[in-house]
Every structure is written in structure tokens, then in C-alpha cells.
Design an enzyme around this catalytic site. Structure first.
Site, PDB file in Angstrom:
ATOM      1  N   ASP A  94       0.937  -1.263  -0.067  1.00 29.58           N
ATOM      2  CA  ASP A  94      -0.029   0.177   0.053  1.00 29.58           C
ATOM      3  C   ASP A  94       0.823   1.281  -0.076  1.00 29.58           C
ATOM      4  O   ASP A  94       0.189   2.209  -0.241  1.00 29.58           O
ATOM      5  CB  ASP A  94      -0.951   0.088   1.226  1.00 29.58           C
TER       6      ASP A  94
HETATM    7  C1  GLC Z   1      -0.898   2.952   6.227  1.00 23.66           C
HETATM    8  C2  GLC Z   1      -0.161   1.706   6.798  1.00 23.66           C
HETATM    9  C3  GLC Z   1      -0.209   0.479   5.663  1.00 23.66           C
HETATM   10  C4  GLC Z   1      -1.884   0.364   5.412  1.00 23.66           C
HETATM   11  C5  GLC Z   1      -2.283   1.486   4.737  1.00 23.66           C
HETATM   12  C6  GLC Z   1      -3.659   1.644   4.244  1.00 23.66           C
HETATM   13  O1  GLC Z   1      -0.071   3.114   4.911  1.00 23.66           O
HETATM   14  O2  GLC Z   1       1.112   1.861   6.862  1.00 23.66           O
HETATM   15  O3  GLC Z   1      -0.010  -0.911   6.270  1.00 23.66           O
HETATM   16  O4  GLC Z   1      -2.075  -0.987   4.530  1.00 23.66           O
HETATM   17  O5  GLC Z   1      -2.054   2.696   5.533  1.00 23.66           O
HETATM   18  O6  GLC Z   1      -4.440   1.876   5.166  1.00 23.66           O
HETATM   19  C1  GLC Z   2      -1.582  -3.410   5.539  1.00 26.77           C
HETATM   20  C2  GLC Z   2      -2.824  -3.466   4.464  1.00 26.77           C
HETATM   21  C3  GLC Z   2      -2.583  -4.388   3.461  1.00 26.77           C
HETATM   22  C4  GLC Z   2      -1.332  -4.329   2.804  1.00 26.77           C
HETATM   23  C5  GLC Z   2      -0.176  -4.257   3.631  1.00 26.77           C
HETATM   24  C6  GLC Z   2       0.989  -3.839   2.968  1.00 26.77           C
HETATM   25  O1  GLC Z   2      -1.566  -4.620   6.069  1.00 26.77           O
HETATM   26  O2  GLC Z   2      -4.067  -3.638   5.138  1.00 26.77           O
HETATM   27  O3  GLC Z   2      -3.714  -4.483   2.525  1.00 26.77           O
HETATM   28  O4  GLC Z   2      -1.367  -5.182   1.828  1.00 26.77           O
HETATM   29  O5  GLC Z   2      -0.384  -3.237   4.684  1.00 26.77           O
HETATM   30  O6  GLC Z   2       1.161  -2.414   2.571  1.00 26.77           O
END
Ligand code: GLC
Ligand code: GLC
Length: 833
Positions: free
Chosen positions: A499
């Protein structure tokens, strides 16, 4: 250092001292009513939605970290009422048997976190108090069963005070809108039951209640009266003076507290039950008498009476234990490794159910007011719970599919109550749709329910747009074909699984969301990870197509399947041509067309995601790339606490990379051990036949195997955390964000399906273990489609070649077809040589 121990027989983790490095929590409830409870009784409850129907109040990011919860106070009535001497809580006056909030030095203390229940017990000044908290199946209430025993040689004259703070239903509004909220609180007190009815007078038809099995010496419903001005939960005025105020809340902060007085003879024991619940009345039947403003209690009273009764409560608890026996019986293993056994048999499966129930909404790190259900998260979570609750998995899957868009893309998140896609976050996370294929295929392998593909499912929930679920999957493939970049790799969009790899974002404005800000056209940045996922999805689609009768006769089905195979082959070639860096798979191309995750980069030269996932998709097996990539992971990314997400960590913020470079080195996506994708590498290692490495990686992040270093690891030793700080962080080895993470499902898949190798396929149960050389074998039972397979694996040689036999009769291959003679139980032996 350890703070407790596993009681595997009882399926409990026993915490032996209250001051764990962080609150160690558990979940109550498995249907509609849920609670979070820490080892010192902190936490809160809600009905279905932690934001919109929050029953009790909890303040996040509080000091101490965890204050506010299901607290009980015990007071010795032989002490003179009135302000106690400085020794408060040290024997002179009163204490909390859960340690918090009074923090007295208890003589002994244990918290037993079990499956759906928690028992906290302690002894203080010769009084033993033990409270079991749980939610009965099928009910919207929780029970606190408090057993008090007088271990003194003389009678004990005691006061017991319960306490909870009610939330004004909307968890976010409750913490922000004080100009209104301080004036709306309302209660009723009837037959010694406290009813919380804020907003019931207007548009709500639900209320909460808090009841007690004993006659009351008093009660309180106004927090500030109970506590007294300038006081916290550690020394409530009512408890200190030894008498409730019988306060009735009008506005301000509504709470519930019962005061019970008991005298226990030497050695005597007494059980007191408290019931905290949620109830709905029909809109037209809210009040009784009808033209009054009094809650109609006709339907709730029998429920309260039932669960204040001891034998009903005990029966409900036994029912809960049975429910978990049955869920966990889907897969049980006896291997030479205790960490494997207890995670597979108990805790990892249990955590997978927590991710099913909560998604990412409510934990001690997710505040319950944030994101809805993630599309990719929920599809991956399904891989970990489908064997326990297949019907509910089906329903979840169809809900997810209904938030897909006609393009084959998907809303990144959807709201659990409305089931609608979330417009604030929108779409264009270009990996999203493929997870739907992975989930549907896992579901069919588990259940054999091919009919699910015929289900008519809308797009974006729009009536009239329905097509078969199968077509949704086809469109998911098409979505990527419509979005290929300059190298023929999939465009990344806002982000892929990572993400925080936001290659089209270019944000220089504080506070902007990296996920929703897009400043670039998005026609250049490509993802090798999505390419790998696409190949995997196409291979699954090919297998589905050959078997899905609705597609026509065998010839027609093969033709469709061949197209998917061709797409997978072509993308594999594209990856070889543009996604290979010499020693490992490239991660992506940025908006300038430069490589991300390449030896040519200054930082972020190698990323974990494409190494693990490409190998899962079968890429690089025929040309040695797979083995090379995994060796590079071992060389550059593996640490003793797990495998890093990438190296070298980003030492500064890069506009063109996005959020990944916003984190200080070693945390989160910037080179922490992101536990979600470690199991991809474990699975990949089994695919290249390296059982030793696979289990070694598995044990590096297995929470039970890290129990001994709890003071470094800090989060619960019985569940996975999202991340463990990487070697660039000052706190290498420290975990964060426990419980609600895709880590649960993927580790479950890696150990149960790849390392232990017991994996449902479209044609039957595969048994293909890739275990360490030192293992002589293991036993397992797996229930699949009504058949129980009793499996014994025996190592006879050093390799991974499997010979299977059923009741001594050898069978060809490593897949056991479903018995045709209606047998419910099959004995399988797998010899490895
Ligand atoms: C933040 C978090 C990540 C999550 C993203 C989306 O970037 O670090 O882990 O997936 O938010 O909510
Ligand atoms: C958080 C989010 C997931 C994403 C991950 C890596 O766990 O919930 O959707 O893949 O971060 O960024």
C-alpha cells in the site's frame, strides 16, 4: 524473558504477571456481539460495528496505555469508611482483582486467554477472586462470572463494585462531540438492572443493560459521581468510602456500577454474575406503556433472567468450548515441533477467525472507527478461515464480488453495514481484483461448491448489473490486460499489495493520503509483483475453466483454459525479459520508467514480494531464477527475527516512491519484517524443495517460538503481529500491530498447505509435505467435504518424493480423490524418500 506459558491441553495462554510489555488482549464473541479484553480487563464491547454500535467506552492512546474496561473492585468493609491512608490499594482498603486500575501488588495473578473467553484471577489479603468473561453463542450479551473465595481463617465482610462506562453508540462522535454529548445521556434503573438508553427517545430502537445476580447495596450510573472530582478509575470515591451514591445519570458520562455486600465465612466461596448486553425492540414497540418514554422490557427481561442463572451460564460456557472444538477439528497436527503444533491446532486458526470477524476494524492498534473491510485483505483472510466456516466464507466472498466494478476492478474497501464500496478510498489498487480469484478458487477447493460460480452478483451493488460470479473473475483478468504498461507489465495504479509503494502519488503536501492522492497519469509505473500475482491468477483460472461444466464440453472448456495458460506463459516471459535483475526479481518500474528494487538503485535494491510470489506462481522454476531469487532473499533480507521487506532501507523521503519512504528505516513498509509476506517465501522454499529453510523462516516469526524473548518482541506470544522492526530500526525484533493482519492467513497457509503439505485441490486432497530433514514424520487429521483424513507421514529418505497409500494400498500421485463409496474416514500413509 517470558510473562506466562502455553497451556495447550486447555487451549489457553496463561499470563502469570499483569505488567506485560503491552496489553495482551483477547476477543470475546463470534457472531454479532464482540468484545476486546486485555490481560488486566481493559477493553470494550460493541454490536456488529465497532464504530456505529459501540456499547462501552474506551479511550485509545491513553496513559497508562490500557485504562477503561470491565473492572471489578473489592473492598474490605471492616475498614473504616472514608478517605483511606496513603496505603490505598496496599491492603488497607480496596483492590482490583485484575490488577488494573488500582495496581495493588497482588499475591498471585493469572490471566487465562482462551478461545472466546478470558479468565482473570488473583489473591489479595486472603481473598481469591476469579472472573470469567465470555459471550454465549447466539446471544448479544457478555457474562462476567466472578467467584470469590475467603481463604482467611476468619469471616470476610466485603463490598464488590462492578464498573463499565457506556459509549454513546457512535465511537467517533463519542470522542469528539462533547457540546452535544454531555447533555444526552439517559438511564433507567429497574429491578436493580441498569439500562443505558441515550438517544432511545429519538431514532434508536436499541439499548444496553447491565445486570447483577445479587441484591444490590447500591448502584451508580453517573461516572463523575462514582469517581469523584479529579479522580481516575484507580480510586473511585464510591469504592473508597465503601458505599455507592445511587447516582442517576442525566447527561455527562453514563456508566454502570453495582454494589454488592457479602459476608463469607472462613473458606466459603460465592459466585456473582454480571450480564452486560445489547437489545433491540421493534420500532413500534419501543415503549411500555406505549405512550410513555419507558423502555419496553418485555423481551429483554427473560434473557437477563436466563443468564443471571448459574446453570444456564455454565451450559453456555460449555457450548462455547464445543463450538471451538468443532471449528478447530478441521485441521490438527502432531509434529515434532511444539510451536508448529500449537499455532496450527489452536492459535493461528483462532487468529484467522479474529480476522474474519474483525477484518481490520477493532484491536488495540485499530481503533474501530477507521477503515471498512479491505477488498484484498478480506480475500486473503479467507484463505485462513474457509476450512472452519465455509458457508460464512461464501457469503463474505459474494459480498466482496458485489463491490467489484464493471471494469473488473474493485473498490479498495467496503463498509460492512451497508456492504457498499467506499468512495473516499475508491479503486485503482491494481492488484485488488486478482485476490478475488485466489479466494474463490480456495473456496471451491475446500467445498467442491462449483455452483457458487453460477451465482448472479452485481457490480458496484447496482441492481440490474448482475452476471455470474465466474464472469467477475474473467473481468478481473481483463482488468489487468486493459492496463499494461510500457514493458507489458501490469500498471501499478495507486499501489499494489504494498500500500505504501505509491509510484503515481508525488505528494509534497503534509496530511495528504498517499493512497488516494494521484498526481501522475499512471501510464508508466508498473508492478512485477502484480505480474506474478496475475500469472498465479491465470493458472488458477485455467484449472477452474477445465472443470467448470457450464463453460461447455471438454473441448470448449480446454480452449478457454488454454487462453488463460497462454496469458500466464506470456506474462512469465515478460517477467523474464523485464522483471529479472540478474540475481532476483525487480520490484517495479517508477513513473520515469526506472527500476525499483534493482541492484542499480541506491536504496531499495531488493524487495521480498516478487521473490516469494513469483515462485508461488511457478515463475523461474524452469530456468533457475526461482532458486536464485530465494538465495538472494536469504543473503540480503533474512534476519534472525524474520525476512525484511526490502534493503537497503530508504534513508530519506522520495517523492516518486511515496509512503514507503515516509517511515523511518526499519519500520512498516520501509524495511521492517512485514510478517504478511514472509510466508510467501516459506511457500516458495517448499516449491523449490527446501523444507529446512521453509521451517526455519516459519519459526523466526512464529509468535510461540518467540515467547522466550517477550520483553523484546512485546506483543502477544500467541498471535502474529503485522510487523517486527527490521535491522535498520533501533528496536530490531520488536513487534507491532498484533492480531488483525493478513499475516494470520498466510502463515496458516504456508505451514498447513506447503510445509506440512496437506492442501485441498480441485480434484481431492494433496499430501506433499516439504519438511526439514531432521523430522522423522508427523501425523495430522484433515476434514474435507465431510470426510476425515487421518494422515501419517513417515520419512524414509532425505527427499520430498511422496508415495501415498490408503489402508496399505498404494495410490498413484500425491492427490487423494474424494472417496466414491461414501466413506467418512480415510487412513492415509505418506512415505517420503
Ligand atoms: C498505512 C499503513 C499500511 C496500510 C495503509 C492503508 O499506509 O502503513 O500498512 O495498509 O495505511 O490503510
Ligand atoms: C496493510 C494493509 C494491506 C497491505 C499491507 C502492505 O496490512 O492492510 O492491505 O497489503 O499493509 O502494505
Amino acid at each position: 524473558m517470558k510473562y506466562g506459558y502455553f497451556d495447550d491441553q486447555a487451549r489457553e495462554y496463561v499470563i502469570a504477571r499483569p505488567d506485560t510489555p503491552l496489553p495482551w488482549i483477547n476477543y470475546l464473541g463470534c457472531e454479532d456481539y464482540f468484545g476486546l479484553i486485555s490481560n488486566t480487563a481493559g477493553g470494550y464491547s460493541f454490536f456488529r460495528d465497532a464504530r456505529l454500535r459501540r456499547i462501552t467506552r474506551y479511550r485509545y492512546n491513553n496513559v497508562p496505555f490500557d485504562v477503561g474496561g470491565r473492572y471489578i473492585y473489592i473492598r474490605d468493609n471492616t475498614l473504616t469508611p472514608g478517605p483511606s491512608p496513603i496505603g490505598r490499594g496496599r491492603g488497607e482498603g480496596f483492590w482490583s482483582p485484575s490488577w488494573q486500575p488500582t495496581q495493588c501488588s497482588l499475591e498471585d495473578y493469572t490471566c487465562r486467554h482462551g478461545l472466546g473467553y478470558t479468565t482473570i484471577g488473583s489473591t489479595y489479603a486472603g481473598i481469591r477472586a476469579e472472573t470469567r468473561y465470555f459471550v454465549p453463542l447466539g446471544q448479544n450479551l457478555e457474562i462476567w462470572q466472578l467467584t470469590i473465595t475467603n481463604q482467611r481463617l476468619t469471616p470476610a465482610d466485603l463490598s464488590i463494585f462492578s464498573s463499565i462506562e457506556f459509549c454513546l453508540w457512535d465511537g467517533l462522535d463519542d470522542q469528539t462531540n462533547f457540546q452535544r454529548n454531555f447533555s444526552i445521556g439517559q438511564v433507567e434503573i429497574e429491578d436493580e438492572v441498569i439500562y443505558h438508553k441515550s438517544e432511545y427517545r429519538e431514532r434508536r430502537n436499541h439499548f444496553a443493560y447491565f445486570a447483577c445476580s445479587e441484591p444490590l447495596a447500591g448502584y451508580d450510573t453517573q461516572r463523575d459521581t462514582f469517581l469523584g472530582p479529579y479522580r481516575g478509575w484507580d480510586r473511585p470515591a464510591a469504592v473508597e468510602r465503601g458505599q455507592s451514591f445511587n447516582s442517576e445519570a442525566h447527561g455527562w458520562a453514563v456508566m454502570g456500577s453495582h454494589h454488592v455486600k457479602i459476608v463469607l465465612a472462613a473458606g466459603e466461596s460465592r459466585e456473582i454474575r454480571f450480564v452486560l448486553g445489547y437489545h433491540e425492540n421493534p420500532q413500534e414497540d419501543k415503549f411500555a406503556p406505549p405512550n410513555s418514554q419507558t423502555i419496553n422490557k418485555h423481551t429483554v427481561k427473560p434473557i437477563i433472567a436466563k443468564y443471571l442463572n448459574k446453570s444456564n451460564t455454565d451450559a453456555a460456557f460449555a457450548g462455547l468450548r464445543k463450538y471451538w472444538d468443532s471449528l478447530l477439528s478441521a485441521y490438527q497436527v502432531q509434529s515434532p515441533d511444539e510451536h508448529t503444533n500449537r499455532m496450527v491446532n489452536i492459535w493461528n486458526a483462532y487468529q484467522c477467525m479474529a480476522t474474519f470477524n474483525m477484518s481490520r476494524s477493532a484491536s488495540f492498534y485499530e481503533s474501530g472507527i477507521g477503515r471498512g473491510l479491505g477488498f484484498r485483505d478480506s480475500n486473503q483472510d479467507l484463505l485462513g478461515f474457509v476450512q472452519m466456516v465455509p458457508e460464512r466464507a461464501r457469503q463474505r466472498m459474494l459480498e466482496l464480488a458485489a463491490t467489484m466494478l464493471p471494469s473488473g476492478g474493485a473498490y479498495h474497501q467496503y463498509q460492512p453495514l451497508t456492504k457498499r464500496g467506499n468512495n473516499d478510498v475508491g479503486s485503482n489498487f491494481n492488484d485488488d481484483p486478482h485476490w478475488m480469484i485466489i479466494a474463490v478458487s480456495a473456496y471451491i477447493k475446500e467445498t467442491g461448491d462449483w455452483d457458487v460460480l453460477n451465482e448472479r452478483v452485481p457490480y458496484d451493488n447496482a441492481p440490474g448489473s448482475e452476471t455470474s460470479l465466474y464472469e467477475h473473475l474473467e473481468r478481473a483478468i481483463q482488468y489487468t490486460l486493459d492496463r499494461l504498461g510500457p514493458h507489458g507489465l501490469p500498471l501499478i495504479g495507486r499501489a499494489d499489495w504494498n500500500d505504501c509503494l505509491n509510484l503515481n502519488c508525488f505528494s509534497d503536501t503534509p496530511g495528504q493520503s498517499f493512497q488516494t492522492t494521484t498526481n501522475k497519469e499512471g501510464n508508466v509505473a508498473e508492478s512485477v509483483f502484480i505480474a506474478g500475482l496475475f500469472v498465479h491468477a491465470c493458472r488458477e483460472m485455467a484449472k477452474v475453466a477445465t472443470r467448470y461444466q457450464r463453460l461447455g464440453d471438454a473441448g470448449q472448456r480446454n480452449q478457454i483454459a488454454n487462453r488463460f495458460t497462454l496469458l500466464a506463459d506470456q506474462m512469465t516471459q515478460t517477467i523474464y525479459a523485464h522483471g529479472w535483475d540478474g540475481e532476483w526479481f525487480v520490484r517495479a518500474y517508477d513513473d520515469f520508467g526506472h527500476k525499483v528494487g534493482s541492484k542499480d538503485c541506491e536504496e531499495g535494491q531488493i524487495f521480498i514480494e516478487p521473490q516469494g510470489y513469483c515462485v508461488i506462481a511457478g515463475i523461474g522454476l524452469e530456468n533457475g531464477y526461482a532458486q536464485k531469487a530465494l538465495d538472494s532473499v536469504n543473503k540480503h533480507l533474512a534476519t534472525r527475527h524474520g525476512i525484511l521487506l526490502q534493503q537497503p532501507a530508504f534513508s530519506q523521503y522520495y517523492l516518486y516512491l511515496g509512503e514507503i519512504s515516509s517511515y523511518p528505516p526499519g519500520y512498516k513498509e520501509n524495511a521492517s519484517i512485514f510478517c504478511h509476506n514472509n510466508p510467501w517465501v516459506m511457500a516458495a522454499e517448499t516449491i523449490v524443495g527446501n523444507g529446512d529453510r521453509a521451517l526455519d523462516y516459519y519459526l523466526r516469526i512464529n509468535p510461540s517460538a518467540r515467547e522466550e524473548i517477550s520483553d523484546l518482541h512485546r506483543t502477544e506470544p500467541y498471535v502474529y503481529s503485522q510487523m517486527i522492526a527490521g535491522r535498520d530500526a533501533p528496536t530490531h525484533g520488536e513487534a507491532k500491530n498484533s492480531w488483525l493482519t493478513g499475516t494470520a492467513a498466510w502463515n496458516y497457509v504456508a505451514i498447513t498447505q506447503y510445509i506440512l503439505g496437506i492442501r485441498p485441490t480441485f480434484d481431492g486432497l494433496m499430501v506433499a509435505p516439504v519438511i526439514p530433514l531432521r523430522w522423522k514424520g508427523f501425523k495430522a487429521t484433515r476434514k474435507l467435504q465431510g470426510v476425515t483424513y487421518h494422515i501419517e507421514v513417515i520419512r524414509q529418505g532425505p527427499g520430498n518424493t511422496v508415495s501415498l497409500s490408503i489402508d496399505g494400498q498404494p495410490i498413484a500421485g500425491n492427490v487423494v480423490p474424494r472417496p466414491t463409496g461414501g466413506e467418512k474416514s480415510v487412513r492415509l500413509t505418506a512415505v517420503l524418500c
